[in-house]
Design an enzyme around this catalytic site. Sequence first.
Site, PDB file in Angstrom:
ATOM      1  N   CYS A 191       0.847  -1.198   0.000  1.00 33.89           N
ATOM      2  CA  CYS A 191       0.000   0.000   0.000  1.00 33.89           C
ATOM      3  C   CYS A 191       0.883   1.248   0.000  1.00 33.89           C
ATOM      4  O   CYS A 191       1.675   1.462   0.929  1.00 33.89           O
ATOM      5  CB  CYS A 191      -0.922   0.009   1.217  1.00 33.89           C
ATOM      6  SG  CYS A 191      -1.812   1.568   1.411  1.00 33.89           S
TER       7      CYS A 191
ATOM      8  N   CYS B 194       0.483   3.427   3.088  1.00 35.34           N
ATOM      9  CA  CYS B 194       1.156   2.852   4.256  1.00 35.34           C
ATOM     10  C   CYS B 194       2.670   3.105   4.162  1.00 35.34           C
ATOM     11  O   CYS B 194       3.327   3.365   5.182  1.00 35.34           O
ATOM     12  CB  CYS B 194       0.874   1.356   4.361  1.00 35.34           C
ATOM     13  SG  CYS B 194      -0.788   0.936   4.937  1.00 35.34           S
TER      14      CYS B 194
ATOM     15  N   ASP C  23      -0.888  16.347  -2.300  1.00 31.77           N
ATOM     16  CA  ASP C  23      -1.091  15.403  -3.397  1.00 31.77           C
ATOM     17  C   ASP C  23       0.007  15.595  -4.446  1.00 31.77           C
ATOM     18  O   ASP C  23       0.378  16.721  -4.789  1.00 31.77           O
ATOM     19  CB  ASP C  23      -2.473  15.611  -4.026  1.00 31.77           C
ATOM     20  CG  ASP C  23      -2.911  14.426  -4.875  1.00 31.77           C
ATOM     21  OD1 ASP C  23      -3.840  13.712  -4.463  1.00 31.77           O
ATOM     22  OD2 ASP C  23      -2.300  14.211  -5.960  1.00 31.77           O
TER      23      ASP C  23
ATOM     24  N   HIS D 239      -4.276   1.143   8.324  1.00 30.60           N
ATOM     25  CA  HIS D 239      -4.791   0.856   6.978  1.00 30.60           C
ATOM     26  C   HIS D 239      -6.276   0.538   7.025  1.00 30.60           C
ATOM     27  O   HIS D 239      -6.687  -0.479   7.593  1.00 30.60           O
ATOM     28  CB  HIS D 239      -4.026  -0.297   6.319  1.00 30.60           C
ATOM     29  CG  HIS D 239      -4.484  -0.554   4.914  1.00 30.60           C
ATOM     30  ND1 HIS D 239      -3.988   0.154   3.838  1.00 30.60           N
ATOM     31  CD2 HIS D 239      -5.418  -1.389   4.411  1.00 30.60           C
ATOM     32  CE1 HIS D 239      -4.601  -0.245   2.727  1.00 30.60           C
ATOM     33  NE2 HIS D 239      -5.482  -1.188   3.052  1.00 30.60           N
TER      34      HIS D 239
ATOM     35  N   HIS E 231      -6.458   3.032   0.249  1.00 27.92           N
ATOM     36  CA  HIS E 231      -6.189   3.375   1.658  1.00 27.92           C
ATOM     37  C   HIS E 231      -7.020   4.627   1.897  1.00 27.92           C
ATOM     38  O   HIS E 231      -6.834   5.635   1.191  1.00 27.92           O
ATOM     39  CB  HIS E 231      -4.693   3.639   1.865  1.00 27.92           C
ATOM     40  CG  HIS E 231      -4.286   3.955   3.279  1.00 27.92           C
ATOM     41  ND1 HIS E 231      -3.297   3.241   3.941  1.00 27.92           N
ATOM     42  CD2 HIS E 231      -4.693   4.918   4.144  1.00 27.92           C
ATOM     43  CE1 HIS E 231      -3.136   3.742   5.167  1.00 27.92           C
ATOM     44  NE2 HIS E 231      -3.969   4.779   5.305  1.00 27.92           N
TER      45      HIS E 231
ATOM     46  N   HIS F 234      -8.673   7.950   2.335  1.00 23.64           N
ATOM     47  CA  HIS F 234      -8.098   9.293   2.315  1.00 23.64           C
ATOM     48  C   HIS F 234      -9.161  10.314   1.991  1.00 23.64           C
ATOM     49  O   HIS F 234     -10.117  10.032   1.270  1.00 23.64           O
ATOM     50  CB  HIS F 234      -6.934   9.393   1.322  1.00 23.64           C
ATOM     51  CG  HIS F 234      -7.245   8.912  -0.067  1.00 23.64           C
ATOM     52  ND1 HIS F 234      -7.324   7.578  -0.393  1.00 23.64           N
ATOM     53  CD2 HIS F 234      -7.524   9.589  -1.208  1.00 23.64           C
ATOM     54  CE1 HIS F 234      -7.611   7.450  -1.677  1.00 23.64           C
ATOM     55  NE2 HIS F 234      -7.758   8.660  -2.195  1.00 23.64           N
TER      56      HIS F 234
ATOM     57  N   HIS G 292      -9.551  14.066   0.381  1.00 21.71           N
ATOM     58  CA  HIS G 292      -8.935  15.153  -0.370  1.00 21.71           C
ATOM     59  C   HIS G 292      -9.431  16.483   0.200  1.00 21.71           C
ATOM     60  O   HIS G 292     -10.647  16.667   0.368  1.00 21.71           O
ATOM     61  CB  HIS G 292      -9.359  15.103  -1.843  1.00 21.71           C
ATOM     62  CG  HIS G 292      -8.982  13.849  -2.578  1.00 21.71           C
ATOM     63  ND1 HIS G 292      -7.943  13.816  -3.491  1.00 21.71           N
ATOM     64  CD2 HIS G 292      -9.509  12.603  -2.567  1.00 21.71           C
ATOM     65  CE1 HIS G 292      -7.865  12.594  -4.017  1.00 21.71           C
ATOM     66  NE2 HIS G 292      -8.805  11.842  -3.470  1.00 21.71           N
TER      67      HIS G 292
HETATM   68  P1  AMP Z   1      -8.043   8.659  -5.322  1.00 25.68           P
HETATM   69  O1  AMP Z   1      -8.071   8.660  -6.820  1.00 25.68           O
HETATM   70  O2  AMP Z   1      -9.249   9.306  -4.695  1.00 25.68           O
HETATM   71  O3  AMP Z   1      -7.761   7.263  -4.784  1.00 25.68           O
HETATM   72  O4  AMP Z   1      -6.844   9.605  -4.901  1.00 25.68           O
HETATM   73  C1  AMP Z   1      -5.533   9.156  -4.780  1.00 25.68           C
HETATM   74  C2  AMP Z   1      -4.653  10.379  -4.818  1.00 25.68           C
HETATM   75  O5  AMP Z   1      -3.380  10.005  -4.386  1.00 25.68           O
HETATM   76  C3  AMP Z   1      -4.497  10.974  -6.226  1.00 25.68           C
HETATM   77  O6  AMP Z   1      -4.958  12.321  -6.223  1.00 25.68           O
HETATM   78  C4  AMP Z   1      -2.979  10.879  -6.481  1.00 25.68           C
HETATM   79  O7  AMP Z   1      -2.463  11.984  -7.184  1.00 25.68           O
HETATM   80  C5  AMP Z   1      -2.443  10.802  -5.060  1.00 25.68           C
HETATM   81  N1  AMP Z   1      -1.144  10.150  -4.932  1.00 25.68           N
HETATM   82  C6  AMP Z   1      -0.767   8.953  -5.442  1.00 25.68           C
HETATM   83  N2  AMP Z   1       0.500   8.682  -5.076  1.00 25.68           N
HETATM   84  C7  AMP Z   1       0.918   9.715  -4.313  1.00 25.68           C
HETATM   85  C8  AMP Z   1       2.138  10.025  -3.633  1.00 25.68           C
HETATM   86  N3  AMP Z   1       3.203   9.203  -3.651  1.00 25.68           N
HETATM   87  N4  AMP Z   1       2.221  11.196  -2.950  1.00 25.68           N
HETATM   88  C9  AMP Z   1       1.171  12.036  -2.920  1.00 25.68           C
HETATM   89  N5  AMP Z   1      -0.004  11.797  -3.522  1.00 25.68           N
HETATM   90  C10 AMP Z   1      -0.129  10.663  -4.214  1.00 25.68           C
END
Ligand code: AMP
Length: 112
Positions: free
Chosen positions: A3, A6, A29, A45, A96, A98, A100
């Site tokens: 993950c 994680c 992001d 998680h 995981h 989250h 926004h």
């Molecule tokens: P979702 O599409 O709602 O699952 O959002 C996942 C978010 O994680 C997306 O906006 C990606 O740009 C962001 N994301 C993926 N990998 C990373 C990372 N290593 N650091 C920061 N954000 C990330």
Amino acid sequence: MSCIFCMIVDGTIPSKKAYEDDEILAFHDINPQAPVHILVIPKVHIPSVDGITYENSSVVARIFEKIPAIADAAGLTNGYRVISNCGSDTCQSVPHLHFHILGGRTLSEKMA
Ligand code: AMP
């Protein structure tokens, strides 16, 4: 561990942190969709909103308790949007939980 969030929590993958305590982490992001785009996650998680239970929901309350201060510290004094994608119809890309935080300009009236 597979993950990526994680791995951000344990420091294996670097992130630009906006807030951290013993239960939650907020970071910017990597592909921002607004001038300010911060993700707030539980350190434990939980795959998505679908995985929130009576036993683990206190961390979700903790996240929402902290979101106003995280937004304020990021300069979002004019408002912000909080979104959580859950499942394939929403294009959830990281399994995981989250939230926004989006802001820094007038956002679209449409949410979908
Ligand atoms: P979702 O599409 O709602 O699952 O959002 C996942 C978010 O994680 C997306 O906006 C990606 O740009 C962001 N994301 C993926 N990998 C990373 C990372 N290593 N650091 C920061 N954000 C990330």
